[in-house]
Design a protein around this motif. Sequence first.
Motif, PDB file in Angstrom:
ATOM      1  N   ASN A  41       0.826  -1.206   0.000  1.00 13.80           N
ATOM      2  CA  ASN A  41       0.000   0.000   0.000  1.00 13.80           C
ATOM      3  C   ASN A  41       0.860   1.254   0.000  1.00 13.80           C
ATOM      4  O   ASN A  41       0.574   2.211  -0.718  1.00 13.80           O
ATOM      5  CB  ASN A  41      -0.933   0.013   1.213  1.00 13.80           C
ATOM      6  CG  ASN A  41      -2.006  -1.036   1.112  1.00 13.80           C
ATOM      7  OD1 ASN A  41      -2.345  -1.473   0.017  1.00 13.80           O
ATOM      8  ND2 ASN A  41      -2.528  -1.460   2.233  1.00 13.80           N
ATOM      9  N   TYR A  42       1.918   1.248   0.794  1.00 19.03           N
ATOM     10  CA  TYR A  42       2.791   2.412   0.878  1.00 19.03           C
ATOM     11  C   TYR A  42       3.428   2.698  -0.479  1.00 19.03           C
ATOM     12  O   TYR A  42       3.434   3.834  -0.950  1.00 19.03           O
ATOM     13  CB  TYR A  42       3.874   2.181   1.928  1.00 19.03           C
ATOM     14  CG  TYR A  42       4.915   3.265   1.963  1.00 19.03           C
ATOM     15  CD1 TYR A  42       4.665   4.479   2.581  1.00 19.03           C
ATOM     16  CD2 TYR A  42       6.158   3.079   1.349  1.00 19.03           C
ATOM     17  CE1 TYR A  42       5.619   5.484   2.611  1.00 19.03           C
ATOM     18  CE2 TYR A  42       7.108   4.082   1.365  1.00 19.03           C
ATOM     19  CZ  TYR A  42       6.838   5.273   1.999  1.00 19.03           C
ATOM     20  OH  TYR A  42       7.779   6.261   2.014  1.00 19.03           O
ATOM     21  N   MET A  43       3.981   1.657  -1.117  1.00 20.08           N
ATOM     22  CA  MET A  43       4.667   1.872  -2.385  1.00 20.08           C
ATOM     23  C   MET A  43       3.693   2.278  -3.483  1.00 20.08           C
ATOM     24  O   MET A  43       4.004   3.135  -4.305  1.00 20.08           O
ATOM     25  CB  MET A  43       5.446   0.623  -2.805  1.00 20.08           C
ATOM     26  CG  MET A  43       6.625   0.324  -1.892  1.00 20.08           C
ATOM     27  SD  MET A  43       7.704   1.734  -1.541  1.00 20.08           S
ATOM     28  CE  MET A  43       8.484   1.996  -3.089  1.00 20.08           C
ATOM     29  N   ASN A  44       2.494   1.697  -3.529  1.00 14.71           N
ATOM     30  CA  ASN A  44       1.501   2.107  -4.529  1.00 14.71           C
ATOM     31  C   ASN A  44       1.167   3.582  -4.381  1.00 14.71           C
ATOM     32  O   ASN A  44       1.128   4.326  -5.362  1.00 14.71           O
ATOM     33  CB  ASN A  44       0.231   1.266  -4.412  1.00 14.71           C
ATOM     34  CG  ASN A  44       0.411  -0.119  -4.978  1.00 14.71           C
ATOM     35  OD1 ASN A  44       1.314  -0.352  -5.771  1.00 14.71           O
ATOM     36  ND2 ASN A  44      -0.432  -1.037  -4.569  1.00 14.71           N
ATOM     37  N   ASN A  45       0.932   4.012  -3.154  1.00 14.12           N
ATOM     38  CA  ASN A  45       0.618   5.423  -2.916  1.00 14.12           C
ATOM     39  C   ASN A  45       1.829   6.313  -3.174  1.00 14.12           C
ATOM     40  O   ASN A  45       1.690   7.424  -3.681  1.00 14.12           O
ATOM     41  CB  ASN A  45       0.107   5.630  -1.493  1.00 14.12           C
ATOM     42  CG  ASN A  45      -1.242   4.971  -1.290  1.00 14.12           C
ATOM     43  OD1 ASN A  45      -2.009   4.830  -2.241  1.00 14.12           O
ATOM     44  ND2 ASN A  45      -1.515   4.551  -0.080  1.00 14.12           N
ATOM     45  N   TYR A  46       3.017   5.831  -2.853  1.00 14.83           N
ATOM     46  CA  TYR A  46       4.221   6.619  -3.071  1.00 14.83           C
ATOM     47  C   TYR A  46       4.422   6.894  -4.561  1.00 14.83           C
ATOM     48  O   TYR A  46       4.700   8.018  -4.966  1.00 14.83           O
ATOM     49  CB  TYR A  46       5.428   5.878  -2.498  1.00 14.83           C
ATOM     50  CG  TYR A  46       6.731   6.618  -2.675  1.00 14.83           C
ATOM     51  CD1 TYR A  46       7.104   7.600  -1.777  1.00 14.83           C
ATOM     52  CD2 TYR A  46       7.584   6.337  -3.735  1.00 14.83           C
ATOM     53  CE1 TYR A  46       8.286   8.289  -1.919  1.00 14.83           C
ATOM     54  CE2 TYR A  46       8.773   7.020  -3.892  1.00 14.83           C
ATOM     55  CZ  TYR A  46       9.123   7.991  -2.981  1.00 14.83           C
ATOM     56  OH  TYR A  46      10.295   8.677  -3.133  1.00 14.83           O
ATOM     57  N   LYS A  48       2.203   6.854  -6.921  1.00  9.37           N
ATOM     58  CA  LYS A  48       1.143   7.748  -7.415  1.00  9.37           C
ATOM     59  C   LYS A  48       1.436   9.191  -7.043  1.00  9.37           C
ATOM     60  O   LYS A  48       1.166  10.110  -7.810  1.00  9.37           O
ATOM     61  CB  LYS A  48      -0.218   7.322  -6.858  1.00  9.37           C
ATOM     62  CG  LYS A  48      -0.756   6.059  -7.473  1.00  9.37           C
ATOM     63  CD  LYS A  48      -2.050   5.646  -6.815  1.00  9.37           C
ATOM     64  CE  LYS A  48      -2.476   4.273  -7.305  1.00  9.37           C
ATOM     65  NZ  LYS A  48      -3.637   3.776  -6.573  1.00  9.37           N
ATOM     66  N   LYS A  49       1.982   9.378  -5.857  1.00  9.79           N
ATOM     67  CA  LYS A  49       2.266  10.726  -5.372  1.00  9.79           C
ATOM     68  C   LYS A  49       3.479  11.334  -6.081  1.00  9.79           C
ATOM     69  O   LYS A  49       3.522  12.543  -6.325  1.00  9.79           O
ATOM     70  CB  LYS A  49       2.512  10.671  -3.865  1.00  9.79           C
ATOM     71  CG  LYS A  49       2.581  12.013  -3.190  1.00  9.79           C
ATOM     72  CD  LYS A  49       2.646  11.830  -1.688  1.00  9.79           C
ATOM     73  CE  LYS A  49       2.713  13.169  -0.976  1.00  9.79           C
ATOM     74  NZ  LYS A  49       2.798  12.992   0.474  1.00  9.79           N
ATOM     75  N   TYR A  50       4.473  10.497  -6.437  1.00  9.21           N
ATOM     76  CA  TYR A  50       5.707  10.973  -7.065  1.00  9.21           C
ATOM     77  C   TYR A  50       5.964  10.222  -8.380  1.00  9.21           C
ATOM     78  O   TYR A  50       6.877   9.394  -8.465  1.00  9.21           O
ATOM     79  CB  TYR A  50       6.897  10.771  -6.127  1.00  9.21           C
ATOM     80  CG  TYR A  50       6.740  11.445  -4.805  1.00  9.21           C
ATOM     81  CD1 TYR A  50       6.883  12.824  -4.679  1.00  9.21           C
ATOM     82  CD2 TYR A  50       6.446  10.710  -3.663  1.00  9.21           C
ATOM     83  CE1 TYR A  50       6.742  13.452  -3.455  1.00  9.21           C
ATOM     84  CE2 TYR A  50       6.304  11.324  -2.433  1.00  9.21           C
ATOM     85  CZ  TYR A  50       6.450  12.695  -2.336  1.00  9.21           C
ATOM     86  OH  TYR A  50       6.303  13.311  -1.129  1.00  9.21           O
ATOM     87  N   LYS A  53       9.620  10.240  -9.842  1.00  8.00           N
ATOM     88  CA  LYS A  53      10.571   9.348  -9.181  1.00  8.00           C
ATOM     89  C   LYS A  53      10.366   7.908  -9.656  1.00  8.00           C
ATOM     90  O   LYS A  53      11.321   7.149  -9.768  1.00  8.00           O
ATOM     91  CB  LYS A  53      10.431   9.430  -7.660  1.00  8.00           C
ATOM     92  CG  LYS A  53      10.974  10.711  -7.090  1.00  8.00           C
ATOM     93  CD  LYS A  53      11.002  10.651  -5.589  1.00  8.00           C
ATOM     94  CE  LYS A  53      11.610  11.929  -5.038  1.00  8.00           C
ATOM     95  NZ  LYS A  53      11.767  11.868  -3.594  1.00  8.00           N
ATOM     96  N   TYR A  54       9.110   7.558  -9.934  1.00  8.58           N
ATOM     97  CA  TYR A  54       8.812   6.213 -10.446  1.00  8.58           C
ATOM     98  C   TYR A  54       9.520   6.003 -11.779  1.00  8.58           C
ATOM     99  O   TYR A  54      10.199   4.995 -11.983  1.00  8.58           O
ATOM    100  CB  TYR A  54       7.300   6.037 -10.597  1.00  8.58           C
ATOM    101  CG  TYR A  54       6.902   4.719 -11.203  1.00  8.58           C
ATOM    102  CD1 TYR A  54       6.909   3.557 -10.444  1.00  8.58           C
ATOM    103  CD2 TYR A  54       6.530   4.631 -12.539  1.00  8.58           C
ATOM    104  CE1 TYR A  54       6.552   2.344 -10.992  1.00  8.58           C
ATOM    105  CE2 TYR A  54       6.167   3.419 -13.096  1.00  8.58           C
ATOM    106  CZ  TYR A  54       6.180   2.284 -12.318  1.00  8.58           C
ATOM    107  OH  TYR A  54       5.840   1.093 -12.863  1.00  8.58           O
ATOM    108  N   LEU A  55       9.378   6.958 -12.700  1.00 12.58           N
ATOM    109  CA  LEU A  55      10.015   6.840 -14.008  1.00 12.58           C
ATOM    110  C   LEU A  55      11.536   6.847 -13.885  1.00 12.58           C
ATOM    111  O   LEU A  55      12.220   6.078 -14.558  1.00 12.58           O
ATOM    112  CB  LEU A  55       9.549   7.973 -14.925  1.00 12.58           C
ATOM    113  CG  LEU A  55       8.074   7.931 -15.316  1.00 12.58           C
ATOM    114  CD1 LEU A  55       7.705   9.171 -16.109  1.00 12.58           C
ATOM    115  CD2 LEU A  55       7.777   6.683 -16.118  1.00 12.58           C
ATOM    116  N   GLU A  56      12.050   7.683 -13.012  1.00 12.29           N
ATOM    117  CA  GLU A  56      13.492   7.742 -12.795  1.00 12.29           C
ATOM    118  C   GLU A  56      14.005   6.401 -12.268  1.00 12.29           C
ATOM    119  O   GLU A  56      15.030   5.893 -12.718  1.00 12.29           O
ATOM    120  CB  GLU A  56      13.796   8.854 -11.792  1.00 12.29           C
ATOM    121  CG  GLU A  56      15.251   9.046 -11.477  1.00 12.29           C
ATOM    122  CD  GLU A  56      15.464  10.129 -10.433  1.00 12.29           C
ATOM    123  OE1 GLU A  56      16.439   9.992  -9.670  1.00 12.29           O
ATOM    124  OE2 GLU A  56      14.669  11.082 -10.373  1.00 12.29           O
TER     125      GLU A  56
END
Length: 158
Positions: A41-46, A48-50, A53-56
């Motif tokens: 849950n934390y990583m999914n929300n993280y 989505k929020k950033y 950073k996901y693409l990087e």
Amino acid sequence: MPICEICGKEFIQNKHYGGNRVQRYCSEDCRKKGLAKYLRNYMNNYWKKYPNKYLENKMKQYARKEKERMIVLLHYGGNPPKCACCGETHIEFLTIDHISGGGRKGQAKKIKRGGEYHRIIKENFPDDIQVLCLNCNWAKRFYKNKRFCPVHHPELYK
């Protein structure tokens, strides 16, 4: 009595749990499941929020995997890497092949990150691997128990 957040059972709180922390799980298995659920849950929300950073992060993973792939291809295929069967040198078409077969055995092992190339580097470059182009690799797979494909080495298939 507290209730476990995972299985819903009542449990007796351990007095040695951790000072003033509240015990939320009845057993070690429930604690591991709870931690995994929290991280998912934390990583999914993280992400989505950033999203940047996901693409990087994805680009870093891709670069690391390509670097590991090149290290393995250069080790087994020479410089520049080439197919052991037909001599193909286009990097895009080259892949690893387990000489004696059994490439799926490595997939059965628990690999935490990186995949097959990472595993090969971590196991210090085992001797039962060669570089083949995808065509030769699939032809060899189709004609089982042969070291080379039938197109470039027909003498082995008579």
